[in-house]
Design a protein around this motif. Structure first.
Motif, short mmCIF file in Angstrom:
data_model
loop_
_atom_site.label_atom_id
_atom_site.label_comp_id
_atom_site.label_asym_id
_atom_site.label_seq_id
_atom_site.Cartn_x
_atom_site.Cartn_y
_atom_site.Cartn_z
N VAL A 110 18.55 85.33 27.32
CA VAL A 110 17.57 84.90 28.33
C VAL A 110 16.82 83.70 27.73
CG1 VAL A 110 17.29 87.20 29.36
CG2 VAL A 110 15.85 86.55 27.42
N PRO A 111 16.15 82.90 28.57
CA PRO A 111 15.51 81.69 28.03
C PRO A 111 14.53 81.95 26.86
CG PRO A 111 15.60 81.57 30.41
CD PRO A 111 16.10 82.93 30.04
N GLU A 112 13.78 83.05 26.94
CA GLU A 112 12.82 83.34 25.86
C GLU A 112 13.11 84.71 25.23
OE1 GLU A 112 8.60 81.80 26.92
OE2 GLU A 112 9.60 82.26 28.81
N PRO A 113 14.14 84.80 24.44
CA PRO A 113 14.59 86.10 23.94
C PRO A 113 13.60 86.80 23.00
CG PRO A 113 15.77 84.32 22.84
CD PRO A 113 14.99 83.70 23.93
N PHE A 114 12.69 86.03 22.40
CA PHE A 114 11.77 86.66 21.44
C PHE A 114 10.50 87.20 22.09
CE2 PHE A 114 14.23 83.54 18.91
CZ PHE A 114 14.90 84.45 18.10
N THR A 161 16.37 93.82 16.86
CA THR A 161 17.23 92.64 17.01
C THR A 161 18.64 92.83 16.47
OG1 THR A 161 16.27 91.78 14.97
CG2 THR A 161 15.37 90.92 17.03
N GLU A 171 4.93 85.62 19.59
CA GLU A 171 6.30 85.15 19.41
C GLU A 171 6.42 84.35 18.12
OE1 GLU A 171 6.79 83.29 23.36
OE2 GLU A 171 8.92 83.33 22.81
N ILE A 197 9.02 84.91 14.93
CA ILE A 197 9.88 83.88 14.33
C ILE A 197 9.53 83.67 12.85
CG2 ILE A 197 10.39 81.40 14.43
CD1 ILE A 197 10.23 81.82 17.57
N ILE A 219 20.05 89.78 20.27
CA ILE A 219 18.94 89.43 21.16
C ILE A 219 19.50 89.22 22.56
CG2 ILE A 219 17.47 88.42 19.36
CD1 ILE A 219 18.47 85.64 20.28
N GLU A 220 18.62 89.29 23.54
CA GLU A 220 19.06 89.09 24.92
C GLU A 220 19.36 87.62 25.19
OE1 GLU A 220 17.14 90.99 28.39
OE2 GLU A 220 15.97 92.03 26.85
#
Lengths: 152, 152
Positions: free
Chosen positions: B19-23, B12, B34, B38, B16-17
């Motif tokens: 995008v909607p769900e980067p994790f 990371t 995920e 977090i 992070i990317e």
């Protein structure tokens, strides 16, 4: 025109929010959009644009060197002007060098070294001394402030 | 910090990317949920290993073109008090006490960021008035060879 003039109030709000209050959530951009009143898609589009123009460098963890068990220092080196680009490039080859600037004065090359282990820092410093230029080793003794947020 | 934390930071730290769900991808790569990604980030923040999780800002793109390292010669018995005053200035992003060197008498460092050279000089002058320290010099950055932040 500087980039800051290209930012509208929503961009500014976004930039201010994501520095300190980035939501650690599976859908962070949706949450951000909810806070600001725009869609998830728009948040992502705006962040892509802000990244393209260099206002946002990255979104990620900002690490503390000392907390990862490492140690760091600031080195000020005296390098003849005609050699400074070459020496700076050589120093940048160390992944542990995080900042490197040319500044005026007798000591003109200023760079920070942050290593994961004390031994590694010593190793780097000894490799740096082999370059043959006089330098000052200026480790932190006391910390008063580390930048956290830049209001735009 | 265990090996998984280390890998999480490595995955990371460059951002992070968007995008909607980067994790999600990070979780898959680490073979954990995920939620655990977090939770681990939050724990790293609690332990001070990660100072914050969020955006790094490109000062240059915001028109903050001048980065001045102001170095001060502060009597040792006044360092604590003077460091606190300097840290209180919004324009000062970082403030440290560093060891003196026989060839370098300055011991307090304040990084000042501003839109113009004159503004940096004005701020340094204000700091001087506020602290009573008149032995100082301003080292503007003339060239940025590297700026990456702390990486592991």
């Amino acid at each position: 025109m500087t980039m800051i003039e290209a930012l509208d109030p929503i961009d500014r709000q976004l930039v201010n929010t994501i520095q300190l209050d980035f939501p650690l959530n599976p859908y962070p951009f949706r949450i951000l959009g909810g806070r600001i009143g725009i869609s998830e898609e728009e948040v992502i589009d705006r962040l892509k644009k802000l990244t393209d123009i260099g206002v946002v460098r990255k979104i990620g963890p900002i690490l503390s060197t000392t907390a990862i068990g490492g140690s760091s220092t600031l080195i000020a080196m005296q390098v003849p002007e005609y050699e400074v680009d070459r020496v700076a490039a050589r120093i940048n080859e160390f992944g542990e060098v995080s900042h490197n600037y040319l500044r005026p004065g007798k000591y003109n090359l200023w760079f920070t070294v942050s290593a994961r282990k004390k031994e590694r820092l010593h190793e780097i410093i000894s490799e740096i001394s082999e370059l043959g230029y006089p330098f000052l080793n200026l480790p932190v003794n006391r910390l008063f402030k580390i930048g956290v947020k830049f209001e735009v | 910090m265990d090996d998984l934390d280390l890998r999480l930071i490595k995955l990371t730290q460059d951002g992070i990317e968007l995008v909607p769900e980067p994790f999600k991808k990070i979780a898959r790569e680490l073979n954990i949920s995920e939620e655990e990604v977090i939770n681990r980030i939050n724990t790293l923040i609690e332990h001070g290993i990660v100072r914050r999780f969020g955006a790094s800002i490109g000062h240059r793109a915001l028109g903050i073109l001048f980065n001045a390292m102001c170095v001060w010669n502060v009597p040792d018995h006044r360092v604590e008090e003077v460091g606190a005053i300097m840290a209180g200035f919004d324009e000062v992003s970082h403030c440290y006490e560093r060891l003196r060197s026989p060839d370098w008498e300055y011991n307090l460092y304040a990084m000042v960021h501003a839109r113009t050279r004159e503004e940096c000089e004005r701020i340094a002058h204000e700091i001087s008035l506020a602290t009573g320290i008149s032995d100082y010099t301003i080292l503007f950055s003339e060239k940025e060879f590297k700026k990456t932040g702390v990486r592991i």
